[in-house]
Scaffold this motif. Structure first.
Motif, PDB file in Angstrom:
ATOM      1  N   THR A  93       0.846  -1.190   0.000  1.00  0.00           N
ATOM      2  CA  THR A  93       0.000   0.000   0.000  1.00  0.00           C
ATOM      3  C   THR A  93       0.883   1.243   0.000  1.00  0.00           C
ATOM      4  O   THR A  93       1.858   1.329   0.755  1.00  0.00           O
ATOM      5  N   ILE A  94       0.562   2.198  -0.857  1.00  0.00           N
ATOM      6  CA  ILE A  94       1.339   3.433  -0.930  1.00  0.00           C
ATOM      7  C   ILE A  94       1.082   4.277   0.319  1.00  0.00           C
ATOM      8  O   ILE A  94      -0.066   4.561   0.666  1.00  0.00           O
ATOM      9  N   LYS A  95       2.135   4.659   0.985  1.00  0.00           N
ATOM     10  CA  LYS A  95       2.007   5.476   2.189  1.00  0.00           C
ATOM     11  C   LYS A  95       1.735   6.932   1.819  1.00  0.00           C
ATOM     12  O   LYS A  95       2.158   7.419   0.780  1.00  0.00           O
ATOM     13  N   LYS A  96       1.024   7.606   2.701  1.00  0.00           N
ATOM     14  CA  LYS A  96       0.610   8.986   2.414  1.00  0.00           C
ATOM     15  C   LYS A  96       1.785   9.956   2.321  1.00  0.00           C
ATOM     16  O   LYS A  96       1.698  10.996   1.680  1.00  0.00           O
ATOM     17  N   ASN A  97       2.902   9.639   2.991  1.00  0.00           N
ATOM     18  CA  ASN A  97       4.026  10.567   2.984  1.00  0.00           C
ATOM     19  C   ASN A  97       4.910  10.428   1.743  1.00  0.00           C
ATOM     20  O   ASN A  97       5.927  11.097   1.619  1.00  0.00           O
ATOM     21  N   LYS A  98       4.520   9.541   0.829  1.00  0.00           N
ATOM     22  CA  LYS A  98       5.293   9.376  -0.401  1.00  0.00           C
ATOM     23  C   LYS A  98       5.066  10.577  -1.325  1.00  0.00           C
ATOM     24  O   LYS A  98       3.968  11.116  -1.412  1.00  0.00           O
ATOM     25  N   LYS A  99       6.116  10.981  -2.022  1.00  0.00           N
ATOM     26  CA  LYS A  99       6.045  12.146  -2.897  1.00  0.00           C
ATOM     27  C   LYS A  99       5.658  11.741  -4.319  1.00  0.00           C
ATOM     28  O   LYS A  99       6.236  10.828  -4.893  1.00  0.00           O
ATOM     29  N   PHE A 100       4.665  12.432  -4.869  1.00  0.00           N
ATOM     30  CA  PHE A 100       4.280  12.186  -6.254  1.00  0.00           C
ATOM     31  C   PHE A 100       5.313  12.826  -7.178  1.00  0.00           C
ATOM     32  O   PHE A 100       5.702  13.984  -6.999  1.00  0.00           O
ATOM     33  N   ILE A 101       5.767  12.058  -8.148  1.00  0.00           N
ATOM     34  CA  ILE A 101       6.752  12.563  -9.105  1.00  0.00           C
ATOM     35  C   ILE A 101       6.065  13.068 -10.368  1.00  0.00           C
ATOM     36  O   ILE A 101       6.425  14.104 -10.926  1.00  0.00           O
ATOM     37  N   PHE A 102       5.048  12.323 -10.806  1.00  0.00           N
ATOM     38  CA  PHE A 102       4.399  12.699 -12.060  1.00  0.00           C
ATOM     39  C   PHE A 102       2.959  12.190 -12.069  1.00  0.00           C
ATOM     40  O   PHE A 102       2.683  11.101 -11.571  1.00  0.00           O
ATOM     41  N   THR A 103       2.055  12.962 -12.594  1.00  0.00           N
ATOM     42  CA  THR A 103       0.657  12.558 -12.733  1.00  0.00           C
ATOM     43  C   THR A 103       0.270  12.603 -14.210  1.00  0.00           C
ATOM     44  O   THR A 103       0.472  13.627 -14.879  1.00  0.00           O
ATOM     45  N   GLU A 135      -9.513   5.872  -5.851  1.00  0.00           N
ATOM     46  CA  GLU A 135     -10.502   6.940  -5.650  1.00  0.00           C
ATOM     47  C   GLU A 135     -11.252   6.742  -4.336  1.00  0.00           C
ATOM     48  O   GLU A 135     -11.531   7.704  -3.604  1.00  0.00           O
ATOM     49  N   LEU A 136     -11.583   5.509  -4.033  1.00  0.00           N
ATOM     50  CA  LEU A 136     -12.281   5.212  -2.782  1.00  0.00           C
ATOM     51  C   LEU A 136     -11.390   5.480  -1.567  1.00  0.00           C
ATOM     52  O   LEU A 136     -11.848   5.940  -0.530  1.00  0.00           O
ATOM     53  N   LEU A 137     -10.089   5.184  -1.706  1.00  0.00           N
ATOM     54  CA  LEU A 137      -9.143   5.469  -0.625  1.00  0.00           C
ATOM     55  C   LEU A 137      -9.079   6.962  -0.343  1.00  0.00           C
ATOM     56  O   LEU A 137      -9.016   7.395   0.815  1.00  0.00           O
ATOM     57  N   ASP A 138      -9.093   7.762  -1.405  1.00  0.00           N
ATOM     58  CA  ASP A 138      -9.050   9.211  -1.242  1.00  0.00           C
ATOM     59  C   ASP A 138     -10.295   9.717  -0.516  1.00  0.00           C
ATOM     60  O   ASP A 138     -10.230  10.678   0.257  1.00  0.00           O
ATOM     61  N   GLN A 139     -11.421   9.058  -0.757  1.00  0.00           N
ATOM     62  CA  GLN A 139     -12.669   9.474  -0.125  1.00  0.00           C
ATOM     63  C   GLN A 139     -12.723   9.077   1.350  1.00  0.00           C
ATOM     64  O   GLN A 139     -13.205   9.825   2.199  1.00  0.00           O
ATOM     65  N   THR A 140     -12.225   7.874   1.643  1.00  0.00           N
ATOM     66  CA  THR A 140     -12.310   7.361   3.017  1.00  0.00           C
ATOM     67  C   THR A 140     -11.105   7.743   3.873  1.00  0.00           C
ATOM     68  O   THR A 140     -11.135   7.615   5.094  1.00  0.00           O
ATOM     69  N   ARG A 141     -10.026   8.175   3.183  1.00  0.00           N
ATOM     70  CA  ARG A 141      -8.774   8.528   3.874  1.00  0.00           C
ATOM     71  C   ARG A 141      -8.223   7.358   4.684  1.00  0.00           C
ATOM     72  O   ARG A 141      -7.642   7.524   5.756  1.00  0.00           O
ATOM     73  N   GLU A 142      -8.449   6.177   4.167  1.00  0.00           N
ATOM     74  CA  GLU A 142      -7.974   4.956   4.824  1.00  0.00           C
ATOM     75  C   GLU A 142      -6.829   4.391   3.981  1.00  0.00           C
ATOM     76  O   GLU A 142      -7.033   3.957   2.854  1.00  0.00           O
ATOM     77  N   LYS A 144      -4.634   1.858   4.832  1.00  0.00           N
ATOM     78  CA  LYS A 144      -4.191   0.505   5.128  1.00  0.00           C
ATOM     79  C   LYS A 144      -4.754  -0.537   4.164  1.00  0.00           C
ATOM     80  O   LYS A 144      -4.261  -1.656   4.103  1.00  0.00           O
ATOM     81  N   GLN A 145      -5.789  -0.197   3.426  1.00  0.00           N
ATOM     82  CA  GLN A 145      -6.424  -1.154   2.542  1.00  0.00           C
ATOM     83  C   GLN A 145      -5.778  -1.163   1.166  1.00  0.00           C
ATOM     84  O   GLN A 145      -5.277  -0.142   0.676  1.00  0.00           O
ATOM     85  N   ASN A 146      -5.790  -2.331   0.524  1.00  0.00           N
ATOM     86  CA  ASN A 146      -5.259  -2.469  -0.829  1.00  0.00           C
ATOM     87  C   ASN A 146      -6.246  -1.867  -1.830  1.00  0.00           C
ATOM     88  O   ASN A 146      -7.414  -2.255  -1.848  1.00  0.00           O
ATOM     89  N   PRO A 147      -5.815  -0.912  -2.663  1.00  0.00           N
ATOM     90  CA  PRO A 147      -6.747  -0.261  -3.591  1.00  0.00           C
ATOM     91  C   PRO A 147      -7.399  -1.218  -4.588  1.00  0.00           C
ATOM     92  O   PRO A 147      -8.576  -1.049  -4.937  1.00  0.00           O
ATOM     93  N   CYS A 148      -6.652  -2.220  -5.027  1.00  0.00           N
ATOM     94  CA  CYS A 148      -7.224  -3.178  -5.985  1.00  0.00           C
ATOM     95  C   CYS A 148      -8.334  -4.001  -5.330  1.00  0.00           C
ATOM     96  O   CYS A 148      -9.378  -4.259  -5.941  1.00  0.00           O
ATOM     97  N   SER A 149      -8.117  -4.387  -4.073  1.00  0.00           N
ATOM     98  CA  SER A 149      -9.146  -5.127  -3.331  1.00  0.00           C
ATOM     99  C   SER A 149     -10.372  -4.252  -3.101  1.00  0.00           C
ATOM    100  O   SER A 149     -11.511  -4.721  -3.176  1.00  0.00           O
ATOM    101  N   LEU A 150     -10.134  -2.956  -2.838  1.00  0.00           N
ATOM    102  CA  LEU A 150     -11.245  -2.022  -2.663  1.00  0.00           C
ATOM    103  C   LEU A 150     -12.050  -1.888  -3.948  1.00  0.00           C
ATOM    104  O   LEU A 150     -13.281  -1.808  -3.934  1.00  0.00           O
ATOM    105  N   GLY A 151     -11.336  -1.858  -5.088  1.00  0.00           N
ATOM    106  CA  GLY A 151     -12.009  -1.768  -6.384  1.00  0.00           C
ATOM    107  C   GLY A 151     -12.885  -2.970  -6.645  1.00  0.00           C
ATOM    108  O   GLY A 151     -14.025  -2.837  -7.126  1.00  0.00           O
ATOM    109  N   VAL A 152     -12.378  -4.164  -6.337  1.00  0.00           N
ATOM    110  CA  VAL A 152     -13.152  -5.397  -6.513  1.00  0.00           C
ATOM    111  C   VAL A 152     -14.376  -5.385  -5.594  1.00  0.00           C
ATOM    112  O   VAL A 152     -15.479  -5.779  -6.001  1.00  0.00           O
ATOM    113  N   SER A 153     -14.195  -4.902  -4.368  1.00  0.00           N
ATOM    114  CA  SER A 153     -15.315  -4.828  -3.413  1.00  0.00           C
ATOM    115  C   SER A 153     -16.407  -3.893  -3.926  1.00  0.00           C
ATOM    116  O   SER A 153     -17.604  -4.169  -3.776  1.00  0.00           O
ATOM    117  N   ALA A 154     -15.988  -2.788  -4.549  1.00  0.00           N
ATOM    118  CA  ALA A 154     -16.958  -1.834  -5.097  1.00  0.00           C
ATOM    119  C   ALA A 154     -17.757  -2.470  -6.239  1.00  0.00           C
ATOM    120  O   ALA A 154     -18.970  -2.258  -6.361  1.00  0.00           O
TER     121      ALA A 154
END
Length: 297
Positions: A93-103, A135-142, A144-154
């Protein structure tokens, strides 16, 4: 020997053993997959014969490690552009303190869905599901969860709540390349009907489906002369696997002058441990039976 390659690129963790001989006789190719669970590696063994005048043959294989496979494909893609990434793929899981290099801003979602469906791009499907989780992680500010697993759950919530599917199914890998995915034709019909009843998305969805003789995975389907009228009335998505057993599916819509837009779904598969039907044979029968069904309406 015949030429065999991985599409779109060779990638770490998957190797190919080529035992196919080019011959003047009939084409008969057997593909098997040997997995090393401890090191998450897989070996594709291809045996048999291929006629020297044969067109390129495609085989679709499942993977038990979609996250690692996706990561290795990205590494291979970047390597082909001259960008080398050292080390092995890790799932984390990407930690929040990681710096974005490019979008990088993608094309509109409707365009991406079209690319996925026209060319049956399993990798893009996986990435899109993971992005849904982001996108769901950004909304919930959580974090610790795997984004791919969250996507499948959605997607599972959408299947149960919006489609109203109560019968048993299994969605394990969003790419579709897993034998753990289990779904029925009737459940696919629920999705097709839902999309057809939602005009806000249906035009783009319908336009994303391949058209026989024109685009994508249906380019060489419905080629018989007596199918030419029907061929112009159908838009559909294919789905195929070659191992551990043969799977061939076709789902979408066709238009009938007396009955309007009709949704259909066909899913066929061989039995594990038994001799597998040829993918091409299943596809030909699907074309014939669906065309005859249209004529007899």
């Amino acid at each position: 020997k015949a030429n065999i390659f991985l599409d779109p690129y060779p990638y770490q963790g998957t190797s190919v053993i080529n035992k196919v001989v080019a011959t003047k006789g009939k084409t008969n190719i057997i593909v098997s997959l040997v997995k090393n669970k401890k090191h998450r590696k897989q070996t594709i063994i291809v045996k048999g014969m291929i006629n020297i005048k044969s067109k390129p043959q495609e085989r679709y294989l499942s993977t038990s490690w979609p996250l690692y496979t996706s990561g290795n494909i990205i590494k291979s893609f970047l390597s082909a552009q001259g960008i080398t990434i050292k080390g092995r793929v890790k799932v984390a899981t990407i930690k929040k303190n990681k710096k974005f290099i490019f979008t990088h801003k993608s094309e509109p979602l409707g365009n991406l869905v079209k690319y996925i469906n026209i060319y049956s791009n399993n990798f893009m499907t996986h990435v899109l599901t993971c992005q849904l989780g982001v996108e769901l992680l950004d909304q919930t500010r959580e974090s610790k969860q795997n984004p791919c697993s969250l996507g499948v759950s959605a997607i599972n919530r959408f299947i149960r709540k919006d489609l109203g599917i109560k019968t048993k199914y299994s969605l394990f890998s969003p790419s579709g390349l897993s034998k753990k995915n289990l779904i029925s034709s009737q459940q696919v019909i629920h999705l097709l009907e839902h999309m057809a009843q939602n005009f806000s998305v249906f035009p783009e969805f319908l336009n994303s489906l391949p058209k026989p003789g024109h685009t994508g995975t249906l380019f060489e389907r419905f080629t018989n002369k007596d199918m030419q009228v029907f061929k112009e009335q159908i838009r559909a998505k294919t789905g195929s696997l070659s191992t551990p057993f043969t799977v061939s599916s076709l789902a979408g819509y066709f238009f009938h002058k007396d009955h309007g837009i009709i949704a259909f779904s066909i899913i066929q598969n061989g039995k594990q441990g038994k001799k597998q039907p040829l993918l091409s044979s299943l596809q030909k029968k699907q074309d014939i039976n669906l065309s005859n069904f249209y004529k007899n309406l």
